[in-house]
Design an enzyme around this catalytic site. Structure first.
Site, short mmCIF file in Angstrom:
data_model
loop_
_atom_site.label_atom_id
_atom_site.label_comp_id
_atom_site.label_asym_id
_atom_site.label_seq_id
_atom_site.Cartn_x
_atom_site.Cartn_y
_atom_site.Cartn_z
N HIS A 48 0.58 -1.29 0.10
CA HIS A 48 -0.15 0.09 0.59
C HIS A 48 1.08 0.80 0.24
O HIS A 48 0.25 2.43 0.13
CB HIS A 48 -0.77 0.00 1.20
CG HIS A 48 -1.96 -0.93 1.59
ND1 HIS A 48 -3.27 -0.26 0.48
CD2 HIS A 48 -2.14 -2.33 1.06
CE1 HIS A 48 -3.77 -1.48 0.55
NE2 HIS A 48 -3.23 -2.56 0.93
N VAL A 67 -7.19 10.98 -0.46
CA VAL A 67 -7.76 12.40 0.41
C VAL A 67 -8.12 13.14 -2.33
O VAL A 67 -9.65 13.74 -1.70
CB VAL A 67 -6.90 13.56 0.66
CG1 VAL A 67 -7.83 15.28 0.76
CG2 VAL A 67 -6.84 12.62 2.25
N ASP A 105 3.50 9.88 -2.01
CA ASP A 105 3.13 9.15 -1.22
C ASP A 105 2.47 7.71 -2.45
O ASP A 105 2.39 7.85 -3.57
CB ASP A 105 1.43 10.02 -1.33
CG ASP A 105 1.36 9.69 -0.02
OD1 ASP A 105 0.96 8.49 0.84
OD2 ASP A 105 -0.18 10.27 0.27
N LYS A 107 3.88 14.11 3.56
CA LYS A 107 2.62 14.69 3.73
C LYS A 107 3.16 15.77 2.87
O LYS A 107 2.33 16.51 2.66
CB LYS A 107 1.69 14.37 4.70
CG LYS A 107 1.26 13.28 5.23
CD LYS A 107 0.44 12.86 3.87
CE LYS A 107 -0.36 11.26 4.65
NZ LYS A 107 -0.51 10.43 3.45
#
Length: 746
Positions: A178, A391, A386, A292
């Site tokens: 993931h 999102v 990422d 992030k």
């Protein structure tokens, strides 16, 4: 392969670090509070047979995962609801700290997100990782039944697929990664025994999935460089099975987010936000993590305020940071930097009437989250790395009004799918600033055009389609494994071959040379056909067509089998000697003039690898390393050479890179053993065809022959050949039995 969505048989056992629900004991009663994450939603579609899901399993989904509850607390309790049955894995606290917080989050996470300076290489972490993976396996060993499919998830359990494979070789196993899989230059920072174990662990699965093709390519390079396995069209061929490595971009429950636009609570949040914030709204939400790009986001917004004073008092940046690991010193320091940066920007540009940044450090419930998605004019998502980032997909899906602009980092996996977003480099403050200005000024019709295109893509490939895609590939892999299964020749097979041989009027044999007619030798020049084998081939050639089809050059083949009454094919089909004329002819498809550009590369790898040498054939160049002084070192150099040739030379020059037994050969792509074999078949009406070979180059020949042909692989490597024999020594026994009309047992 043809796609198939055959219904799965048996149960689905899902394994992830955590269980999908919290377990709370109140008195003698156990209550399960189910999470609502994307993975849970996807698996629920399998449990409930929802739309877009062709794969179905028997009974409830079995889910194994870690729980904070103690063994004593759950002793004797049945942990299940209408969809799941939970199988808790108990990990002692100290072990879990070294395993999860240590190896997983202080080593694998920063390495995979390209922060190697933050990685901690502790031997005790590795020991804990192995022990924890074994605890998961021990739990599974008590659960797994025949026909069960096991789906393992994420970087916490990279050793688990191979542990399962060793004990349960016939069960279907899938793995999904993931987070990003890093480039080999980053991954190789791991100690050699660690990285070998991790890659070998993942290859225990039948299908290994990643979010993007970039991650797939990074993993395939790691497989080649660490274990020496190449791949063909993302299929990794191990000795006795194959593994499919592919991209499956995880998605969201599109309908859930799209339909939430009209929910009363979402509408209320939207109205409240619009009432309190009269100006344009930029929104972002992310958990606290260095991957992030939170500080980059703030610096980009600050640059926007600097170069666009006309937007002062007309825009507010609502930045929500969700708490995560904030007991760790490094994360506390990051939060402190964010707090200080927000304070400085607000102090520099704000006023009594206007606050440039509205910053909140908290979690957001679903209705409030969608409310903010649907009221904001711009979503600003700037991770520096990422795996996917859901999102941005949630934001696009929620915009039922087809308004709003997505600004998205090119470092997010989702950028490969959402090309209509304003794609930016998160480290470029000026690019972020310009993207914000362009987004705020974008016409409504342009916003709608971009959102609509992205929504169509997300609607077509939602989380349920993602799940279905993965299990379709699992089914296809099962079919491919069956196609390539080892089927050794039996006495019954020999009777069928002999009967067909005796009934035929026009027969043809195709024989590879090295590994088939002669045993493999350390020195290529020592591979001389025995007198017994030579007489046998000559006997067969008296009343049949025999073709010796090899990668060897014509001079060598002329010297060892030139006196036989056979056709000879040299250099994988480039040169052909006719039995009738005895003349050598060049394949008409051959193009000259390419060798010089390749020779320097091969010579360089000879210098790097003592004992290796380059053989120049008439139509190819071969880098041999069978005679290298250090075979392990030579294998690594060979993998580097093959990777360089395939990825940088081959596409431009239309060359074929052939990885044979201790040799890497380069030639033009216009011909191979398959095209050579077809040329002979096209010239004669043969009613008996038999081909034998041991090398990867012989696969072209096996695939080119008709289904009625007897194709035989020497050895136990996976092959498209219909039958196998165990070794080169058995070849002479088999051919004698055909010649003499005898039968042999396997």
């Amino acid at each position: 392969m043809e796609q198939s969505t055959t219904t799965q048989k048996g149960r689905l056992i899902l394994v992830a670090y955590r269980l999908p629900f919290k377990i709370k004991k109140e008195g003698d009663t156990i209550n399960l509070f189910q999470n609502s994450g994307g993975l849970v939603s996807a698996v629920l579609s399998l449990a409930q047979g929802k739309q877009n899901t062709d794969s179905q399993f028997e009974g409830k989904i079995q889910w194994a995962g870690y729980t904070d509850n103690s063994r004593e607390e759950l002793e004797g309790q049945v942990l299940e609801n209408e969809n799941f049955k939970a199988h808790p894995v108990f990990i002692p606290e100290e072990l879990n700290n070294d395993y999860y917080e240590g190896f997983c989050n202080d080593l694998i996470w920063p390495l995979c997100h390209y922060f190697p300076s933050l990685a901690k290489f502790e031997e005790r972490y590795w020991d804990a990782y192995q022990e924890a993976n074994d605890l998961f396996f021990q739990q599974l060993a008590d659960i797994i039944q025949p026909n069960d499919t096991i789906w393992v998830h994420d970087y916490q359990l990279m050793l688990l697929p191979d542990l399962i494979r060793q004990r349960f070789p016939d069960n279907k196993i899938g793995f999904f990664f993931h987070i990003p899989f890093p480039s080999f230059e980053i991954f190789r920072l791991l100690p050699r025994r660690w990285r070998e174990s991790l890659v070998r662990g993942l290859l225990g699965a039948d299908v290994v999935g990643f979010h993007t093709n970039d991650y797939v390519e990074s993993f395939l390079k790691a497989v080649r460089m660490i274990l020496g396995y190449g791949n063909k069209m993302h299929y990794v061929h191990l000795n006795n099975r194959i593994v499919k490595v592919d991209s499956f971009p995880i998605s969201i429950d599109y309908a859930k987010f799209n339909q939430a636009f009209d929910e009363p609570e979402v509408a209320r949040v939207r109205a409240d936000a619009r009432h309190s914030l009269k100006e344009k709204i930029i929104f972002s939400v992310d958990r606290l993590d260095y991957s992030k790009g939170l500080l980059h986001r703030l610096h980009g917004y600050e640059r926007f305020l600097e170069i666009c004073p006309q937007w002062h008092s007309k825009v507010s940046f609502v930045m929500v940071v969700v708490p995560s690991r904030d007991t760790i010193e490094q994360y506390q320091q990051m939060k402190s930097e964010i707090d200080q940066t927000v304070g400085r920007i607000n102090a520099t540009y704000g006023s009594i009437e206007w606050q440039p940044i509205i910053y909140q450090y908290r979690s957001m419930p679903f209705d409030e989250l969608v409310g903010m998605y649907t009221v904001s004019d711009v979503a600003l998502i700037t991770p520096v790395r990422d795996g996917m980032n859901l999102v941005c997909k949630e934001y696009v899906a929620s915009r039922k009004d087809q308004r709003g602009v997505l600004i998205l980092s090119e470092m997010a996996g989702a950028a490969a799918e959402l090309g209509e977003a304003c794609i930016i480099n998160p480290t470029d403050n000026l690019e972020i600033a310009n993207a914000i200005r362009n987004a705020l000024e974008m016409p409504v019709n342009e916003q709608a055009k971009r959102i609509r295109a992205m929504q169509n893509r997300l609607r077509a490939y939602d989380v349920f389609a993602w799940t279905n895609d993965f299990f379709t590939q699992m089914t296809m892999m099962e079919q491919e494994q069956n196609r390539l299964r080892h089927d050794f020749i039996t006495q019954r097979d020999m009777k069928a071959i002999s009967q067909s041989f005796n009934q035929a009027n026009n027969r043809i044999f195709f024989f590879d040379y090295d590994g088939t007619l002669v045993a493999i030798t350390r020195e290529p020049s020592e591979a001389i056909i025995t007198k017994e084998m030579k007489e046998l081939v000559s006997d067969l050639a008296q009343s049949n067509t025999v073709v010796i089809i090899s990668g060897r050059d014509k001079a060598f083949l002329e010297g060892v089998v030139g006196d036989l009454p056979v056709h000879i094919v040299a250099e994988h089909g480039a040169l052909i000697k006719s039995r009738e004329s005895g003349d050598w002819n060049m394949n008409e498809s051959y193009e000259d003039g390419w060798k010089e550009s390749i020779r320097s590369i091969l010579d360089l790898y000879v210098q790097r690898c003592p004992g290796a040498f380059v053989e120049e054939k008439e139509t190819s160049l071969a880098w041999h390393f069978r005679t290298a002084d250090d075979q392990l070192y030579a294998q690594r150099r060979a993998q580097e050479l093959a990777w360089q040739l395939k990825n940088f030379i081959q596409p431009e020059m239309h060359l074929q890179v052939i990885e044979g037994n201790m040799v890497i050969e380069v030639k033009k792509t216009a011909f191979n053993k398959g095209t050579a074999a077809r040329m002979f078949l096209d010239k004669g009406d043969y009613d008996f065809v038999l081909a034998m070979g041991d090398d990867t180059t012989d696969e072209d020949m096996f695939e080119a022959l008709p289904e009625t042909a007897y194709t035989i692989k020497v050895g136990d490597a996976l092959s498209v050949a219909r039958k196998h024999i165990r070794s080169q020594a058995d070849v002479i026994v088999l051919l004698k039995s055909i010649r003499d009309g005898q039968t042999i047992a396997s």
